[in-house]
Design an enzyme around this catalytic site. Structure first.
Site, PDB file in Angstrom:
ATOM      1  CG  HIS A  39      -0.242   0.038   2.538  1.00  0.00           C
ATOM      2  ND1 HIS A  39       0.377   1.150   3.043  1.00  0.00           N
ATOM      3  CD2 HIS A  39      -0.077  -0.927   3.484  1.00  0.00           C
ATOM      4  CE1 HIS A  39       0.881   0.889   4.232  1.00  0.00           C
ATOM      5  NE2 HIS A  39       0.631  -0.380   4.523  1.00  0.00           N
ATOM      6  CB  CYS A  82       1.981  -3.378   5.187  1.00  0.00           C
ATOM      7  SG  CYS A  82       0.379  -3.916   5.841  1.00  0.00           S
TER       8      CYS A  82
END
Length: 425
Positions: free
Chosen positions: A332, A350
């Site tokens: 992301h 992440c």
């Protein structure tokens, strides 16, 4: 792919004449002899050598719970071939003895099905005979049906997308699992070698040995309808599945060099500076598969067990989020860590990148594309239960989870998968 083919048995010639006994599912048969036959290019009518006295009777149907059997009672001839298939094109597998005196079915017959059977014979002079007959099986006593739901939904996917088969009832016995698995067919064009793997009593996953070919057509169906699985369970109807693959898109993130390299059809199309999980929050190693894309996700540290007030707590709006695990691992946009991207790992698990790169990645990948992480200190991606980690099992271990392969299933079960956790950044 899985294919059932009829058994073909060819053997040496024996003596003159042949008396055949045909028993379908416990139905008795009469026997009769034949005279010598001269050599002929066309099979002679072997009707006088075969008698079938069950399904031919008015209103009588064969019992699908009993095998189909063809035998030669005398020593004067042999069976050379038996082919049996139902109206849907499903073949009945069988075995022919070495001396050609007996053929019997080895796969179950379907209930409430219409069969066509062709029996070929041979006399001592090599003259071929043939008899074709039909019969219908009755309905099973039990009304319990095993249904199969295939996934994902019809559509276009990446080359890493596994096939799932969810059962509406548990199947624990390995022999029964073999019946189920043998009836679940996967065909791809171009062809790709693959296998089913039992995740648990109610779910199987299918993957090729390697990733699917790019631009493939994959068709999945069940041939279980009417097939006996156990005394109280028969196969039911199932909706087939058709999906296609697009270009081969594989993203490889090197956590040590803080770089993601994106390949399209084996060619590098972009290199992206990234940041991955810091110590204590290391990103999972191994192959993951894109599960979906969300333009906006609110990520909060409380959902991953980080208490408010901690130096690691966060509550952030996140954009261009590509999900790779159900526990909340994404690729992301992380504009707050641009200074570390390409040089340090500072995330909570992440893979973060600039907003522009995240938008490009979001627009480039589709569900089923491959995202692989290497050189991280994290654990390897779970095989099941947290997304699709199937590719992290080597081929032999994957095949060990098939009921059609000798040996016990290998590899982690769904119960062994780590406890799922929500989003991390």
């Amino acid at each position: 792919m899985n294919h059932d083919e009829p058994f073909r048995g060819i053997g040496a010639r024996t003596a003159v004449g042949c008396t055949l006994l045909l028993t379908a599912l416990g139905v008795g048969v009469a026997a009769c002899s034949s005279d010598d036959h001269s050599l002929s290019a066309e099979p002679y009518d072997a009707a006088d050598q075969i008698a079938f006295n069950g399904p031919d009777e008015d209103g009588k149907k064969a019992d699908p719970d009993k095998p189909l059997e063809v035998t030669a009672e005398d020593d004067d001839g042999r069976i050379t071939d038996v082919t049996a298939l139902d109206a849907t094109g499903r073949y009945v597998a069988g075995e022919l003895s070495a001396d050609g005196t007996r053929w019997h079915s080895t796969s179950p017959l379907a209930a409430n099905a219409h069969y066509k059977v062709r029996v070929s014979t041979e006399d001592e002079d090599g003259a071929p005979g043939r008899k074709t007959f039909t019969f219908t099986t009755g309905k099973p006593v039990t009304q319990k049906r095993l249904g199969v739901t295939f996934g994902p939904k019809t559509g276009e996917y990446g080359v890493g997308q596994p096939i799932t088969a969810k059962l509406n009832k548990p199947v624990r016995d390995k022999a029964q699992r073999a019946v189920v698995e043998r009836a679940l067919k996967v065909d791809s064009t171009p062809a790709a070698q693959g296998a089913w793997h039992w995740v648990d009593d109610k779910e199987l996953h299918y993957r090729p040995k390697e990733y699917w070919p790019a631009h493939a057509v994959v068709q999945v169906r069940s041939n279980l309808e009417g097939i006996k699985i156990s005394d109280r369970l028969w196969g039911g109807k199932s909706k087939p599945l058709k999906l296609t693959t697009g270009d081969s898109v594989i993203a490889v993130t090197d956590a040590a060099s803080h770089t993601m390299t994106v390949y399209k059809n084996d060619e590098v199309i972009k290199e992206i500076p990234v940041t991955t999980g810091k110590p204590g929050f290391d990103t999972r190693n191994g192959v993951k598969v894109v599960l979906g894309k969300e333009y906006f996700v609110r990520m909060r540290s409380a959902t991953v067990g980080i208490s408010e007030g901690s130096s690691d707590s966060y509550d952030l709006p996140v954009y261009y989020a590509t999900r790779v695990t159900w526990s909340g691992e994404y690729v992301h946009a992380a504009p707050w860590s641009v200074g570390s991207q390409g040089s340090a790992n500072v995330s909570h698990g992440c893979t973060g990148m600039s907003t522009g790169n995240a938008e490009w990645f979001f627009d480039t990948v589709r569900e089923g594309d491959v995202v692989k992480v290497i050189n991280s200190a994290g654990n390897t991606m779970e095989t099941f239960g947290n997304g699709f980690g199937e590719w992290n099992l080597d081929w032999d271990k994957w095949r060990g989870g098939s009921a059609l392969v000798a040996g016990d299933p290998q590899g982690p079960s769904s119960e062994e998968a780590a406890r799922l956790r929500p989003q991390s950044v």
